[in-house]
Design a protein around this motif. Structure first.
Motif, mmCIF file in Angstrom:
data_model
loop_
_atom_site.group_PDB
_atom_site.id
_atom_site.type_symbol
_atom_site.label_atom_id
_atom_site.label_comp_id
_atom_site.label_asym_id
_atom_site.label_seq_id
_atom_site.Cartn_x
_atom_site.Cartn_y
_atom_site.Cartn_z
ATOM 1 N N PRO A 1 35.539 14.393 -47.671
ATOM 2 C CA PRO A 1 35.965 14.001 -46.265
ATOM 3 C C PRO A 1 37.102 13.342 -46.440
ATOM 4 N N LEU A 2 38.444 14.338 -46.586
ATOM 5 C CA LEU A 2 39.499 13.510 -46.546
ATOM 6 C C LEU A 2 40.150 13.116 -45.167
ATOM 7 N N THR A 3 40.875 12.180 -45.207
ATOM 8 C CA THR A 3 41.192 11.424 -43.772
ATOM 9 C C THR A 3 42.101 12.746 -43.299
ATOM 10 N N SER A 4 42.075 12.793 -41.957
ATOM 11 C CA SER A 4 43.028 13.471 -41.511
ATOM 12 C C SER A 4 44.358 12.732 -40.932
ATOM 13 N N GLY A 5 44.479 11.732 -41.003
ATOM 14 C CA GLY A 5 45.582 10.766 -40.787
ATOM 15 C C GLY A 5 45.380 10.183 -39.327
ATOM 16 N N LEU A 6 46.342 9.195 -39.182
ATOM 17 C CA LEU A 6 46.143 8.258 -38.219
ATOM 18 C C LEU A 6 46.875 8.900 -36.967
ATOM 19 N N ILE A 7 47.841 9.647 -37.267
ATOM 20 C CA ILE A 7 48.317 10.386 -35.955
ATOM 21 C C ILE A 7 47.421 11.493 -35.521
ATOM 22 N N ALA A 8 46.796 12.183 -36.251
ATOM 23 C CA ALA A 8 45.769 13.157 -35.635
ATOM 24 C C ALA A 8 44.711 12.538 -35.027
ATOM 25 N N GLU A 9 44.292 11.320 -35.529
ATOM 26 C CA GLU A 9 43.132 10.648 -34.730
ATOM 27 C C GLU A 9 43.573 10.167 -33.321
ATOM 28 N N LEU A 10 44.924 9.788 -33.432
ATOM 29 C CA LEU A 10 45.627 9.174 -32.229
ATOM 30 C C LEU A 10 45.760 10.302 -30.837
ATOM 31 N N ILE A 11 46.054 11.514 -31.467
ATOM 32 C CA ILE A 11 46.087 12.606 -30.385
ATOM 33 C C ILE A 11 45.234 13.333 -30.235
ATOM 34 N N GLY A 12 43.999 13.054 -31.191
ATOM 35 C CA GLY A 12 42.849 13.377 -30.764
ATOM 36 C C GLY A 12 42.402 14.998 -31.357
ATOM 37 N N ALA A 13 43.402 15.485 -32.483
ATOM 38 C CA ALA A 13 42.916 16.850 -33.046
ATOM 39 C C ALA A 13 42.226 16.466 -34.656
ATOM 40 N N SER A 14 41.764 17.739 -34.654
ATOM 41 C CA SER A 14 41.087 17.464 -35.907
ATOM 42 C C SER A 14 41.979 17.305 -37.011
ATOM 43 N N SER A 15 43.207 17.787 -37.292
ATOM 44 C CA SER A 15 43.995 17.456 -38.337
ATOM 45 C C SER A 15 45.283 17.838 -37.938
ATOM 46 N N LEU A 16 46.601 17.499 -38.298
ATOM 47 C CA LEU A 16 47.807 17.622 -37.756
ATOM 48 C C LEU A 16 48.137 19.244 -38.069
ATOM 49 N N GLU A 17 47.761 19.601 -39.343
ATOM 50 C CA GLU A 17 48.074 21.143 -39.218
ATOM 51 C C GLU A 17 47.400 21.916 -37.997
ATOM 52 N N SER A 18 46.162 21.596 -37.735
ATOM 53 C CA SER A 18 45.657 22.436 -36.696
ATOM 54 C C SER A 18 46.424 22.088 -35.215
ATOM 55 N N PHE A 19 47.023 20.984 -35.259
ATOM 56 C CA PHE A 19 47.522 20.535 -34.132
ATOM 57 C C PHE A 19 49.007 21.400 -33.912
ATOM 58 N N VAL A 20 49.604 21.281 -35.096
ATOM 59 C CA VAL A 20 50.814 22.419 -35.085
ATOM 60 C C VAL A 20 50.411 23.722 -34.818
ATOM 61 N N ILE A 21 49.333 24.148 -35.495
ATOM 62 C CA ILE A 21 48.939 25.682 -35.318
ATOM 63 C C ILE A 21 48.618 25.832 -33.736
ATOM 64 N N ASP A 22 48.038 24.906 -32.939
ATOM 65 C CA ASP A 22 47.758 24.957 -31.670
ATOM 66 C C ASP A 22 48.880 25.226 -30.892
ATOM 67 N N ILE A 23 49.940 24.261 -31.006
ATOM 68 C CA ILE A 23 51.203 24.199 -30.440
ATOM 69 C C ILE A 23 51.898 25.616 -30.628
ATOM 70 N N LEU A 24 51.969 26.094 -31.723
ATOM 71 C CA LEU A 24 52.548 27.353 -31.943
ATOM 72 C C LEU A 24 51.949 28.602 -31.447
ATOM 73 N N ARG A 25 50.676 28.423 -31.413
ATOM 74 C CA ARG A 25 49.836 29.606 -30.436
ATOM 75 C C ARG A 25 49.915 29.419 -29.085
ATOM 76 N N TRP A 26 50.520 28.248 -28.604
ATOM 77 C CA TRP A 26 50.735 27.913 -27.234
ATOM 78 C C TRP A 26 52.144 28.676 -26.874
ATOM 79 N N ALA A 27 52.884 28.146 -28.000
ATOM 80 C CA ALA A 27 54.369 28.718 -27.801
ATOM 81 C C ALA A 27 54.492 29.937 -27.841
ATOM 82 N N PHE A 28 53.715 30.723 -28.666
ATOM 83 C CA PHE A 28 53.928 32.107 -28.896
ATOM 84 C C PHE A 28 52.696 32.935 -28.891
ATOM 85 N N PRO A 29 52.025 33.029 -27.614
ATOM 86 C CA PRO A 29 50.727 33.532 -27.400
ATOM 87 C C PRO A 29 50.426 35.178 -28.065
ATOM 88 N N GLY A 30 51.382 35.729 -28.263
ATOM 89 C CA GLY A 30 51.146 37.051 -28.787
ATOM 90 C C GLY A 30 50.942 36.980 -30.319
#
Lengths: 187, 502
Positions: free
Chosen positions: A158-187
């Protein structure tokens, strides 16, 4: 600051810490206090002797050290005859690496282990070790993949996902970045 | 008896026992090399996978994994100065300086061979001593355990190097550190500074990893070279390491016995035995000046002891169902999962299985050592890689090692704190091993002191066995002083008092 002076400060600090250890236990029940006091007073005795020796050494040797050659900060390095640099250079390198150690701690805390391993490794190699960009990137990616494969996927730690990810409510920063990319480029 | 011994050996090589043993070894190999993730955690994680296995296969998997972690943990200690396992920390003291001198191959070979011999010695004692050891272990109660822990403290003098006062003070601070956490008597928080995460105390792994590894990282950066300053030697060094094990066979054998004996005693285990063995290696040597700077005997002692402890620790677990350590407590869970009851049944009805344990320890160590020797030169070459390239990886593993014990950022902070304390200790020439010994023994001393006091009052100090153990401790404390005094007085060389191999 000379080693003798630092040793004197450390010895004094130990005496103060032990004083706090004994003072803290004064209000406890007899059974709870017995062991900390038995050990604490013995260790305090040793610490006071050490303080006396440090003070004696400081008073006896300090003046000659001030004018004589400075001792290299890492005694082990001196021991093995490994350090040939000037004391100022050595001191500078120690400060840099200590700052990086602290930086790694804060980086892992804020970014989590996986992303932290990638960014911190690259940053250290590129900007401090002055490695080539390709070498820094390769080692950083290998480090990231190693953490991902061994600790996350295989050992399921159970590696920590980091304080930033916890504060923004994401499971991890990587998934947060991927979500943003998906939102920016829906295709 | 012989029939059971042979049939259990054959049983180990059957399907699916042997493949499970190999899988266990592979996991243990990786776990041992990676710092921070101990055999204890992995054993707990792997326990659920044994539900559907037959007893021999289940224990092949678990013991195969457990018995190699100490062996491969030594390799990390030697190569990077980070303990791969907390029970491999003592190997750093001389193993890592050897790697720095370009003798990584020699140090690793010595660690592997002594580990193998230690494991075999522990397994033999396990096989031979179950009927003999029963009355001994049952004689030992809290007062005796308290006395044994006190004897452990007497080894501080040997771990202290030149400055005995600093060593004793360092051990004392380890004792104070061991008091952090909930008071075992009243459950009241002590020295936790209002931080609930400290209620469980200060973990051994974050302290050990920080104290030893971070100064090495700093040293590596300051040097600006590879770990091995003088370039790593070739196969010759590996062969020398193998030969060292037999040249100093006395140290290896005695430390194996120390490890086995300490392993038998509930509550002590490999964490203590490695330091006691190291102290013994120092104490029994004529020339003590090279210890801490890369003396191969400082590798052989802990290497043998931390491996032989497993065989010893299994004795009370199998024979009486008394787990001597948290690892053994988890292994006891495996007994229950398999529907086995430790005790007399293990010596009669399940004698095959008991002997299988012996073979499993021996075979898994043989396989591991053979595997390691195949890759030893490649491993040794890591010490020639430019230090700057290794530093980020080492730092990440160090901090992960601190984090992994209880998955806590605070523990990572403790690693950092003790890293800087370690750095200061190196700078001021304060010995670090006594602090670890104090931390390990502090909890044992306190727990057994209170149980003894509550059960027997102050009279517990006058039990015959306690007096005998304490006298041994006093002898161990004053023997080096006596040796020095007699050699001066009689004009004899110190070599007279030490074993011939020195």
């Amino acid at each position: 600051m000379s080693p003798k002076r630092i040793e004197l400060i450390v010895s004094l600090f130990i005496v103060l810490v032990l004083g706090w250890v004994l003072w803290e236990a004064r209000a406890w029940q007899f059974h709870s206090r017995l062991f900390p006091w038995s050990v604490g007073f013995c260790v305090l005795g040793l610490a006071l002797i050490q303080l006396a020796f440090s003070l004696r050494d400081y008073l006896r040797f300090e003046p000659t050290l001030e004018v004589g050659p400075q001792r290299t900060p890492l005694s082990e390095a001196v021991l093995y005859g490994q350090v040939t640099s000037e004391p100022e250079v050595v001191r500078g390198r120690i400060i840099v690496i200590c700052a990086w150690i602290l930086g790694f701690y804060l980086g892992l805390w804020f970014l989590g282990f996986k992303l932290g391993s990638l960014i911190l490794t690259f940053a250290f190699l590129r900007f401090t070790a002055k490695e080539r960009r390709s070498v820094s990137a390769t080692v950083a990616i290998m480090s990231y993949l190693f953490f991902l494969a061994v600790f996350d996927l295989i050992l399921a730690m159970p590696l920590t996902s980091g304080l930033i990810a916890e504060l923004i409510g994401a499971s991890s920063l990587e998934s947060f970045v991927i979500d943003i990319l998906r939102w920016a480029f829906p295709g | 008896m012989i029939e059971a011994l042979v049939s259990s050996l054959l049983n180990v090589f059957t399907y699916p026992t042997f493949p499970f043993l190999l899988i266990g070894i592979l996991i243990g190999f990786v776990i041992g090399i990676l710092p921070g993730i101990g055999g204890l955690v992995t054993l707990a994680l792997m326990l659920p996978f044994t539900f559907d296995m037959k007893p021999v296969a289940a224990f092949a998997f678990l013991l195969g994994m457990l018995s190699v972690t100490a062996t491969t943990g030594d390799l990390t200690s030697i190569l990077f100065g980070i303990p791969g396992e907390s029970i491999a920390a003592a190997t750093i003291v001389d193993g890592h300086p050897m790697a720095k001198k370009g003798e990584a191959g020699r140090a690793m070979a010595a660690a592997l061979m002594s580990s193998l011999l230690g494991a075999i010695a522990g397994a033999i004692v396990l096989a031979a001593s179950i009927p003999v050891v029963a009355p001994l272990v049952l004689t030992f109660k809290s007062p005796e355990f308290f006395a044994l822990a006190l004897v452990g403290i007497t080894f501080v003098a040997s771990l202290s190097g030149k400055s005995k006062l600093k060593g004793m003070l360092s051990a004392g601070l380890g004792f104070v550190l061991a008091m952090v956490g909930l008071d075992p008597q009243s459950g009241m928080p002590r020295y936790t500074m209002g931080i609930p995460q400290l209620w469980d105390g200060v973990g051994l792994v974050p302290v050990t990893v920080g104290l030893f590894a971070i100064p090495e990282v700093v040293d590596l950066w300051v040097k600006g070279t590879s770990i091995a300053e003088r370039g790593s030697e070739s196969l010759r060094g590996v062969w020398q390491g193998v030969k060292d094990t037999f040249i100093y066979w006395g140290v290896t054998l005695r430390c194996s016995m120390i490890g086995t004996f300490i392993g038998i005693i509930p509550g002590l285990g490999a964490g203590v035995s490695q330091w006691v063995a190291y102290a013994h290696a120092v104490q029994s040597s004529a020339d003590k000046s090279r210890f801490g700077m890369g003396d191969v005997r400082g590798v052989l002692g802990p290497g043998a002891a931390n491996n032989s402890s497993l065989g010893g620790a299994l004795i009370p677990t199998i024979a009486f169902g008394v787990p001597g350590s948290p690892t053994m407590a988890i292994l006891l869970g495996a007994f229950l999962i398999q529907g086995l009851v430790p005790g007399p049944d293990m010596l009669t009805k399940h004698l095959d299985l008991t002997f299988a344990f012996v073979w499993l320890i021996v075979i898994s160590n043989l396989i591991t050592v053979a595997l390691c020797f195949l890759f030893l030169n490649q491993l040794a070459k890591i010490t020639c890689v430019r230090g700057a390239l290794l530093i980020p990886g080492i730092l990440l593993l160090v901090l992960l090692g601190g984090y992994a014990e209880s998955n806590s950022i605070l523990d990572m902070g403790i690693t950092l704190l003790f890293g800087f304390i370690g750095l200061l200790m190196v700078y001021l020439d304060w010995p670090r091993p006594p602090l670890i010994l104090g931390l390990v023994l502090g909890k044992l001393v306190e727990r057994n002191f209170f149980i003894s006091y509550q059960l027997h009052g102050s009279g517990f100090l006058f039990r015959p066995m306690v007096i005998v153990i304490l006298l041994i401790g006093v002898a161990a404390l004053f023997l080096p002083v006596l040796q020095a005094f007699l050699s001066k007085r009689l004009g004899l060389k110190e070599e007279v008092f030490v074993s011939k191999e020195d």
